[in-house]
Scaffold this active site. Structure first.
Site, PDB file in Angstrom:
ATOM      1  CG  ASP A 193      -1.707   1.201   1.513  1.00 41.98           C
ATOM      2  OD1 ASP A 193      -1.802   2.051   0.610  1.00 41.98           O
ATOM      3  OD2 ASP A 193      -2.281   1.307   2.620  1.00 41.98           O
ATOM      4  CG  HIS A 249      -4.069   4.491   3.484  1.00 40.58           C
ATOM      5  ND1 HIS A 249      -4.143   3.271   2.855  1.00 40.58           N
ATOM      6  CD2 HIS A 249      -5.295   5.046   3.369  1.00 40.58           C
ATOM      7  CE1 HIS A 249      -5.355   3.106   2.355  1.00 40.58           C
ATOM      8  NE2 HIS A 249      -6.081   4.168   2.652  1.00 40.58           N
TER       9      HIS A 249
HETATM   10 ZN   LIG Z   1      -8.123   0.830  -0.279  1.00 37.61          ZN
HETATM   11 ZN   LIG Z   2      -9.090   0.622   2.869  1.00 42.01          ZN
END
Ligand SMILES: [Zn+2]
Ligand SMILES: [Zn+2]
Length: 552
Positions: free
Chosen positions: A193, A366
């Protein structure tokens, strides 16, 4: 066969060069494993489009090889395309209980039956010949996981959407011991990510939001309206806890929030005692300082509860100037304009408005740079594949990894549709498959192509002009008309001259055609082109031109 001669293929069908519609394929011999099936919200230029899903024609071309879909978590950009994809490709779906709970609710709406397999986090299971283990990750929705997938060439780890939250609301941090164990076994590749890779440092813990909520709740004199993503149960839980402390009852406005809260309560992911809940109709019966309304509308969506409230068109309730509105959220890329319009309208109403990251009511889900580095350092994968990011995020990730000593040939920036072949010691892009956008418009899937979109953009920008006339078949001359009407093109009342010139142009066109005896030409196209050129020359606009031509 020695390990080095084996190879697998990794093919992203979405999620690269964009935030949204995540879908990735791992192909080993004659078996395909799909990871996630998400949707993307449309950008401003996709007029009238509800959302975008990945193009799965590659998967459909080898349907019999697809063994299943593995889900990392319950966000729309990971599960939102499932109803559309399962229609054509009804394979088993695997995920954690909350993820599947949200999927189940979604599939019910579309009357789709699916084969859902609940996984136990940390336990090994098999899909076809793939041996898979999930590991706990922290993210802005509970029950998020990453996956370690044993393949013939080595261990592939998918980070899933993650941050390394040391104080998660549910008390379940990322499973560091599992990550260390995976490293001990040797990780061939990490698919990571990169959403928040531009951010230096560490993303603050979700739990930091609670302090801000406490401040707001202790000071607000009237009702509090709190808006967040309908699936951010960590944040909803914190709002509930603070509401309980300040003796506020909770009403819920908006269908998606009501549905999601019901799913999360049933599965034990949200603790909201029955006696805390009041019906939205009863809000007016309580004194204002006793009320918290949890509402949808964090993205300024046109028919969401908060937007209806703001426009005075919510049936059961109206906002008033003593209310405090908390937007505990951030706009998804593409929604900035709608959200900023909403915030402005709220200020215009004279309300107390608290919004966004700088106010401390939102933190990202994130990982920032230091967390990404930490994940890489713990796993020490041989290869790195940045994922879940705009193109710049992928490049910044690459630089970050190089700063850790990774040689650039061990980091591969892919684009949607690239076919990456992986052996034990090499990564090579060998092919490209179809991986464009499929537009979903109302209930139709894929029936809006780029041409329709282009027309909608043209309509929005330059409007439409309709020209109609009646021709005498024998002479080729105009009997009636031409009549020219327009919408969204120019202000007709002030453009009499322009339209008169256009009419003369059309009359002249048919006189010339008749004189030169050109009865065989395509009059409609000629009429269209003549006016298009005329309007472009006169005012530099290219409206959609619709010629209507009768002959008697
Ligand atoms: Zn996502
Ligand atoms: Zn997500």
């Amino acid at each position: 066969m020695s390990k080095n001669e084996n190879k697998i293929r990794i093919i992203p069908l979405g999620g690269l060069g964009e935030i949204g519609k995540n879908m990735l394929i791992i192909q080993q011999n004659d078996e395909i494993l799909v990871i996630d099936a998400g949707l993307m919200f449309p950008t401003d230029e996709m007029l009238g489009i509800d959302f975008v899903i990945p193009d799965i024609s590659y998967l459909l071309s080898q349907k019999e090889k697809v063994r299943g879909i593995l889900l990392t978590h319950g966000h729309e950009d990971h599960i939102g395309a499932l109803p559309y994809i399962l229609k054509d490709l009804n394979v088993p779906v695997y995920g954690t209980p909350l993820t599947l709970g949200l999927v189940e609710r979604k599939l019910e709406e579309y009357s789709i039956r699916a084969n859902l397999h609940s996984i136990v986090v940390g336990e090994r299971f098999k899909i076809g010949s793939f041996v898979i283990e999930s590991f706990r990750q922290t993210h802005s929705i509970p029950d998020s996981v990453g996956y370690a997938i044993e393949t013939e060439v080595g261990l592939i780890v998918l980070s899933g959407d993650f941050k390394l939250d040391q104080n998660p609301i549910d008390g379940k941090p990322t499973d560091f011991s599992k990550l260390a164990e995976l490293r001990g076994r040797g990780v061939l590749a990490l698919i990571c990510d990169t959403t928040n890779v531009e951010q230096a440092g560490i993303t603050p813990s979700e739990s930091t939001v609670k302090g801000t909520f406490e401040n707001i709740f202790s000071q607000a004199k009237g009702r509090i309206f709190l808006v967040t993503f309908a699936s951010n149960f960590h944040r909803i839980q914190q709002a509930i806890d603070v509401a309980m402390k300040y003796h506020r009852k909770i009403a819920i406005a908006g269908k998606s929030l009501i549905n999601n809260i019901e799913v999360a309560r049933k599965l034990g992911y949200l603790h909201l005692p029955d006696e805390m809940i009041i019906n939205i109709r009863d809000v007016n019966h309580l004194s204002p300082e006793k009320v918290l309304v949890l509402s949808t509308g964090s993205q300024g969506e046109p028919y969401s509860a908060l937007v209806l409230l703001t426009n005075n068109s919510y049936k059961q309730l109206a906002l008033n100037p003593t209310d405090t509105v908390v937007l505990a959220t951030t706009p998804i890329p593409g929604n900035e304009v709608m959200v900023s319009r909403l915030v402005d309208q709220l200020f215009r109403k004279g309300l107390e408005v608290i919004y966004g990251e700088s106010a401390g009511v939102h933190v990202s889900g994130h990982a920032a740079q230091e967390e990404i580095k930490m994940l890489i350092n713990i796993l020490k994968p041989k290869f790195l594949i940045p994922y879940h990011g705009e193109y710049r995020h992928l490049v910044i990730f690459k630089k970050l990894a190089q700063s850790l000593g990774y040689p650039q040939e061990n980091i591969k920036i892919l684009e949607n549709g690239y076919v990456l072949e992986l052996t034990g010691d090499k990564m090579t892009i060998v092919d490209k498959v179809d991986a464009g956008n499929v537009y979903v418009d109302g209930l139709g899937v894929g029936d809006v192509g780029n041409i329709v979109l282009k027309e909608r953009r043209k309509l929005a920008e330059d409007g439409v002009v309709v020209v109609s006339l009646l021709l005498d078949q024998s002479t080729g001359l105009i009997l009636e008309g031409p009549e020219i009407i327009s919408k969204g093109f120019v202000f007709e009342k002030e453009s009499d001259d322009l339209f008169e010139m256009a009419r003369q142009k059309v009359i002249k066109l048919f006189q010339d055609l008749a004189k030169n005896n050109k009865s065989k030409v395509d009059k409609k196209t000629l009429l269209k082109e003549t006016l298009e050129n005329f309007f472009y020359q006169e005012i530099r606009r290219k409206p959609i031109l619709i010629p209507i031509l009768w002959e008697i």
